[in-house]
Design a protein around this motif. Sequence first.
Motif, PDB file in Angstrom:
ATOM      1  N   ARG A 157       0.788  -1.357   0.064  1.00  0.00           N
ATOM      2  CA  ARG A 157       0.036  -0.020  -0.087  1.00  0.00           C
ATOM      3  C   ARG A 157       1.030   1.172  -0.116  1.00  0.00           C
ATOM      4  O   ARG A 157       0.596   2.202  -0.554  1.00  0.00           O
ATOM      5  N   ALA A 158       1.922   1.371   0.781  1.00  0.00           N
ATOM      6  CA  ALA A 158       2.714   2.194   0.806  1.00  0.00           C
ATOM      7  C   ALA A 158       3.542   2.599  -0.534  1.00  0.00           C
ATOM      8  O   ALA A 158       3.631   3.865  -0.662  1.00  0.00           O
ATOM      9  N   ASP A 159       3.700   1.494  -1.399  1.00  0.00           N
ATOM     10  CA  ASP A 159       4.400   1.856  -2.462  1.00  0.00           C
ATOM     11  C   ASP A 159       3.271   2.312  -3.679  1.00  0.00           C
ATOM     12  O   ASP A 159       3.729   2.948  -4.617  1.00  0.00           O
ATOM     13  N   LEU A 207      -0.476   7.288  -6.719  1.00  0.00           N
ATOM     14  CA  LEU A 207      -1.884   8.025  -6.480  1.00  0.00           C
ATOM     15  C   LEU A 207      -1.916   9.371  -6.142  1.00  0.00           C
ATOM     16  O   LEU A 207      -2.380  10.071  -6.933  1.00  0.00           O
ATOM     17  N   ILE A 208      -0.793   9.762  -5.376  1.00  0.00           N
ATOM     18  CA  ILE A 208      -0.608  11.336  -5.067  1.00  0.00           C
ATOM     19  C   ILE A 208      -0.369  12.055  -6.530  1.00  0.00           C
ATOM     20  O   ILE A 208      -0.811  13.188  -6.537  1.00  0.00           O
ATOM     21  N   PHE A 214      -6.400   7.162 -12.451  1.00  0.00           N
ATOM     22  CA  PHE A 214      -6.771   6.918 -11.137  1.00  0.00           C
ATOM     23  C   PHE A 214      -7.608   6.065 -10.794  1.00  0.00           C
ATOM     24  O   PHE A 214      -7.485   5.611  -9.693  1.00  0.00           O
ATOM     25  N   ALA A 215      -8.566   5.603 -11.777  1.00  0.00           N
ATOM     26  CA  ALA A 215      -9.373   4.588 -11.456  1.00  0.00           C
ATOM     27  C   ALA A 215      -8.648   3.303 -11.007  1.00  0.00           C
ATOM     28  O   ALA A 215      -9.047   2.623 -10.196  1.00  0.00           O
ATOM     29  N   GLU A 216      -7.520   3.115 -11.974  1.00  0.00           N
ATOM     30  CA  GLU A 216      -6.885   1.832 -11.715  1.00  0.00           C
ATOM     31  C   GLU A 216      -6.259   1.747 -10.515  1.00  0.00           C
ATOM     32  O   GLU A 216      -6.217   0.840  -9.711  1.00  0.00           O
ATOM     33  N   LEU A 217      -5.417   3.061 -10.069  1.00  0.00           N
ATOM     34  CA  LEU A 217      -4.893   3.150  -8.723  1.00  0.00           C
ATOM     35  C   LEU A 217      -6.222   3.019  -7.602  1.00  0.00           C
ATOM     36  O   LEU A 217      -5.755   2.270  -6.456  1.00  0.00           O
ATOM     37  N   GLN A 218      -7.335   3.736  -7.613  1.00  0.00           N
ATOM     38  CA  GLN A 218      -8.441   3.523  -6.853  1.00  0.00           C
ATOM     39  C   GLN A 218      -8.787   1.905  -6.443  1.00  0.00           C
ATOM     40  O   GLN A 218      -8.767   1.543  -5.384  1.00  0.00           O
ATOM     41  N   THR A 219      -8.858   1.422  -7.850  1.00  0.00           N
ATOM     42  CA  THR A 219      -9.186  -0.128  -7.612  1.00  0.00           C
ATOM     43  C   THR A 219      -8.014  -0.790  -6.787  1.00  0.00           C
ATOM     44  O   THR A 219      -8.412  -1.637  -5.972  1.00  0.00           O
ATOM     45  N   THR A 258      -8.465  -2.879  -3.439  1.00  0.00           N
ATOM     46  CA  THR A 258      -8.171  -4.518  -3.397  1.00  0.00           C
ATOM     47  C   THR A 258      -7.040  -4.736  -2.301  1.00  0.00           C
ATOM     48  O   THR A 258      -7.147  -5.477  -1.385  1.00  0.00           O
ATOM     49  N   MET A 259      -6.020  -3.561  -2.290  1.00  0.00           N
ATOM     50  CA  MET A 259      -5.085  -3.531  -1.196  1.00  0.00           C
ATOM     51  C   MET A 259      -5.835  -3.481   0.288  1.00  0.00           C
ATOM     52  O   MET A 259      -5.418  -4.155   1.234  1.00  0.00           O
TER      53      MET A 259
END
Length: 183
Positions: A43-45, A50-51, A116-121, A125-126
């Motif tokens: 998640r940290a990676d 995302l930012i 963004f949508a992929e990162l949010q998904t 999941t994470m």
Amino acid sequence: MYIILCLIVLIALYAIFIYNGLVRARQMAEEAWSGIDVQLKRRADLIPNLIETVKGYATHEKSTLEEVVALRNKAQAVPAGDVAGRAQAEGLLGAALGRVIALAEAYPDLKANTNFAELQTSLETMESEIQMARRYYNGAARDLNVKVESFPSNLVAGQFGFQKKEYFEITNEADRAVPTVKF
């Protein structure tokens, strides 16, 4: 004489059985903690990507984005064995991530952005995987704690220095709130 010798051998075998059960339970708890640690690292990676994606759209939300980065760094700085400290730091980070995801509502272009949508998904999941790892760890910690406190295994545990494990739980009630994410 043989009866006493057999009794001593049986007691020794039983103590060995209890000791091995305690070792197994401790190893399960340590393996489970490692699983949480791996998921939190993943998640940290994911957070820098995302930012960066959000930065392009929400330039005046800089303080929110900086807060997430600061909380990510703080969470990663918690010593590996500090379960309570890690739980607190990760709870704060999770809440801040929820605020970043909520920014998508204010920026329709960001909400429609494929990255963004992929990162949010990926983040959702994470979070699910972190919850599963947390439940697994807490179950392993519970099993070890029961053995450390139960008779007669507590006698063997005390002799060999087995300790109870802390549960990975959120102590701040505000951190327990599920962030609202709308698409």
